[in-house]
Scaffold this active site. Structure first.
Site, PDB file in Angstrom:
ATOM      1  N   VAL A  65     -50.392  -5.271  35.832  1.00  0.00           N
ATOM      2  CA  VAL A  65     -49.888  -6.961  36.033  1.00  0.00           C
ATOM      3  C   VAL A  65     -48.621  -6.643  36.586  1.00  0.00           C
ATOM      4  CG1 VAL A  65     -51.235  -7.700  34.060  1.00  0.00           C
ATOM      5  CG2 VAL A  65     -48.822  -6.718  33.677  1.00  0.00           C
ATOM      6  N   SER A 140     -43.989 -12.783  20.412  1.00  0.00           N
ATOM      7  CA  SER A 140     -43.881 -12.044  19.253  1.00  0.00           C
ATOM      8  C   SER A 140     -42.941 -12.745  18.222  1.00  0.00           C
ATOM      9  CB  SER A 140     -43.338 -10.656  19.706  1.00  0.00           C
ATOM     10  OG  SER A 140     -42.897  -9.979  18.361  1.00  0.00           O
ATOM     11  N   TYR A 153     -37.130  -5.269  23.522  1.00  0.00           N
ATOM     12  CA  TYR A 153     -38.184  -5.800  23.434  1.00  0.00           C
ATOM     13  C   TYR A 153     -38.200  -7.348  22.961  1.00  0.00           C
ATOM     14  CZ  TYR A 153     -42.743  -6.977  21.275  1.00  0.00           C
ATOM     15  OH  TYR A 153     -44.063  -7.487  20.875  1.00  0.00           O
ATOM     16  N   LYS A 157     -39.131 -11.085  24.712  1.00  0.00           N
ATOM     17  CA  LYS A 157     -40.240 -12.020  23.836  1.00  0.00           C
ATOM     18  C   LYS A 157     -39.308 -13.342  23.789  1.00  0.00           C
ATOM     19  CE  LYS A 157     -43.853  -9.707  23.648  1.00  0.00           C
ATOM     20  NZ  LYS A 157     -44.904  -9.934  24.438  1.00  0.00           N
TER      21      LYS A 157
END
Length: 255
Positions: A65, A140, A153, A157
């Protein structure tokens, strides 16, 4: 069902939550493009989709992607003639304290978890306008709450959640809905792929009984069911939402 015959792209469909989402769409009668980097795993997802619906129309696209966003959209539209739903599920996870993590980790996670979503959304949007379709982003609980040693991370998100809300407003005049689901701990391979040993993963799942209000971690199908709900006409008046699928984890505070 409102999903029969709809054309759906699911990124990260080769395992875990993405595989469960693809299977759920196939079972619902949608035509599904399965996107992933691992061709062998994609074929396993294809078999699961066929088991759920022997008449399922599927397209396998082996792609990354971060570099193949435009090709993914183009090949899907060339195959099926339209696009109704984009599920941005592909993502990566890595751990580290700010004293230790590298710039390379930051770039890698943001590139996959955010920039690729931007590109896929940009290339998909004109097709979704034509069908008055919708987008479901897989975020998330880490986008809603903060956790130590997971800063990059969590940041990716949180940015994805804000992107979801902003693009929902951009596309609302065109009747294109944009929503996100925010899973808690779900039993997938993402944790072991991020570097957890088998023993650490087992302890992590055990800890999940205390860190989730419902006393357990979740299963991929539980996330897939929520994605199906948001993608279908059952959610026709929902846009710009971030829906926790986390057993109440987002509502908890440490004592």
């Amino acid at each position: 069902m409102s999903l029969v015959g709809k054309v759906v792209i699911v990124t990260g469909a080769s395992s875990g939550i993405g595989a469960a989402i693809a299977e759920a769409f196939a079972k619902s009668g949608a035509r599904v493009a399965l996107i992933g980097r691992n061709e062998t795993n994609l074929k396993a997802t294809e078999a699961a989709c066929k088991a759920a619906n022997s008449n399922a129309e599927l397209l396998l696209i082996t792609a990354d992607v971060t570099v193949d966003a435009e090709r993914i959209i183009n090949e899907t539209v060339q195959k099926f003639g339209q696009l109704d739903v984009l599920v941005n599920n592909a993502g990566i996870l890595a751990y580290g304290n700010i004293l230790d993590i590298s710039v390379e980790q930051f770039d890698s996670i943001l590139n996959t978890n955010l920039r690729a979503v931007f590109l896929l959304t940009k290339f998909a949007a004109p097709h979704l306008v034509k069908t008055q379709g919708n987008i479901v982003n897989v975020s998330s609980v880490a986008g809603l709450r903060s956790f130590p040693n997971t800063s990059v991370y969590c940041t990716s998100k949180a940015a994805l959640d804000q992107f979801t809300r902003c693009i929902a407003l951009d596309l609302a005049p065109k009747q294109v809905r944009v929503n996100a689901v925010n899973p808690g701990v779900i039993t997938t391979e993402i944790f072991t792929r991020s570097g957890m040993s088998a023993e650490e993963y087992a302890a992590f799942l055990q800890q999940g009984k205390e860190s989730h209000a419902l006393g357990r971690v979740g299963a991929p199908k539980e996330v897939a069911d929520a994605v199906i709900f948001l993608a279908a006409d059952t959610a026709s008046f929902i846009t710009g939402a971030t829906l926790p699928i986390d057993g109440g984890k987002h509502a908890m505070c440490p004592r």
